[in-house]
Motif scaffolding. Structure first.
Motif, PDB file in Angstrom:
ATOM      1  N   ASN A   1       0.834  -1.211   0.000  1.00  0.00           N
ATOM      2  CA  ASN A   1       0.000   0.000   0.000  1.00  0.00           C
ATOM      3  C   ASN A   1       0.864   1.254   0.000  1.00  0.00           C
ATOM      4  OD1 ASN A   1      -2.358  -1.471  -0.005  1.00  0.00           O
ATOM      5  ND2 ASN A   1      -2.619  -1.393   2.206  1.00  0.00           N
ATOM      6  N   LEU A   2       1.931   1.251   0.788  1.00  0.00           N
ATOM      7  CA  LEU A   2       2.837   2.403   0.805  1.00  0.00           C
ATOM      8  C   LEU A   2       3.487   2.615  -0.556  1.00  0.00           C
ATOM      9  CD1 LEU A   2       4.598   2.014   4.256  1.00  0.00           C
ATOM     10  CD2 LEU A   2       3.068   3.847   3.552  1.00  0.00           C
ATOM     11  N   LYS A   3       3.882   1.529  -1.171  1.00  0.00           N
ATOM     12  CA  LYS A   3       4.489   1.626  -2.508  1.00  0.00           C
ATOM     13  C   LYS A   3       3.499   2.242  -3.498  1.00  0.00           C
ATOM     14  CE  LYS A   3       5.694  -1.346  -6.222  1.00  0.00           C
ATOM     15  NZ  LYS A   3       5.650  -2.714  -6.668  1.00  0.00           N
ATOM     16  N   ASN A   4       2.249   1.791  -3.446  1.00  0.00           N
ATOM     17  CA  ASN A   4       1.230   2.342  -4.344  1.00  0.00           C
ATOM     18  C   ASN A   4       0.979   3.820  -4.074  1.00  0.00           C
ATOM     19  OD1 ASN A   4       0.918  -0.125  -5.600  1.00  0.00           O
ATOM     20  ND2 ASN A   4      -0.796  -0.745  -4.315  1.00  0.00           N
ATOM     21  N   MET A   5       0.944   4.195  -2.790  1.00  0.00           N
ATOM     22  CA  MET A   5       0.730   5.608  -2.456  1.00  0.00           C
ATOM     23  C   MET A   5       1.879   6.472  -2.946  1.00  0.00           C
ATOM     24  SD  MET A   5      -0.907   5.294   1.384  1.00  0.00           S
ATOM     25  CE  MET A   5      -0.362   6.909   1.803  1.00  0.00           C
ATOM     26  N   ILE A   6       3.097   6.000  -2.779  1.00  0.00           N
ATOM     27  CA  ILE A   6       4.263   6.763  -3.234  1.00  0.00           C
ATOM     28  C   ILE A   6       4.248   6.911  -4.751  1.00  0.00           C
ATOM     29  CG2 ILE A   6       6.782   6.654  -3.451  1.00  0.00           C
ATOM     30  CD1 ILE A   6       6.794   5.439  -0.620  1.00  0.00           C
ATOM     31  N   HIS A   7       3.919   5.841  -5.425  1.00  0.00           N
ATOM     32  CA  HIS A   7       3.853   5.910  -6.897  1.00  0.00           C
ATOM     33  C   HIS A   7       2.786   6.905  -7.344  1.00  0.00           C
ATOM     34  CE1 HIS A   7       2.594   4.559 -10.933  1.00  0.00           C
ATOM     35  NE2 HIS A   7       3.897   4.390 -11.091  1.00  0.00           N
ATOM     36  N   GLU A   8       1.609   6.835  -6.725  1.00  0.00           N
ATOM     37  CA  GLU A   8       0.528   7.758  -7.081  1.00  0.00           C
ATOM     38  C   GLU A   8       0.934   9.198  -6.785  1.00  0.00           C
ATOM     39  OE1 GLU A   8      -3.983   8.814  -5.650  1.00  0.00           O
ATOM     40  OE2 GLU A   8      -3.296   6.728  -5.502  1.00  0.00           O
TER      41      GLU A   8
END
Length: 123
Positions: free
Chosen positions: A78-85
């Motif tokens: 989830n953190l990875k997805n948030m950072i990418h977004e």
């Protein structure tokens, strides 16, 4: 019960020498050792819960670590997805909005500066 002989109850032997002392049918030290061994085994099976508790503890720790590991993997994903977004969408929007607004602020500051300089000249 017939005749004049002495009767021996079942499970007991007549003492040697014809006395009336009864001898335990369990008798020898070897059989006492077997009984003690059996009692120890019964005790360990019925009353010693350490092996069961140790097994349950190992199972609990294993399950806890697996679930925790999966939960941490989900959190990291989830953190990875948030950072990418954030990097791909939010930051460029903020940058563009900031440039537009800062240029307006800069124009207003220039206008105010000009007005202040005009006021200084007149007074």
């Amino acid at each position: 019960m017939s005749g004049g002989g002495t009767e021996t109850p079942v499970g007991c032997e007549a003492a040697p020498g014809g006395g009336s002392k009864k001898r335990d049918s369990l008798g020898t030290a070897g059989s006492a050792h077997l009984i003690i061994k059996d009692l120890g085994e019964i005790h360990s099976r019925l009353l010693d819960h350490r092996p069961v508790i140790q097994g349950e503890t190992r199972y609990f720790v294993k399950e806890f670590e697996e679930k925790r590991g999966l939960r941490e993997m989900r959190v990291l994903e989830n953190l990875k997805n948030m950072i990418h977004e954030t990097n791909e969408h939010t930051l460029p929007k903020c940058r563009d909005t900031m440039r537009d607004n800062l240029s307006q602020v800069l124009q207003r500051c220039d206008c105010l500066s000009w007005q202040i300089s005009c006021l200084k000249v007149t007074f």
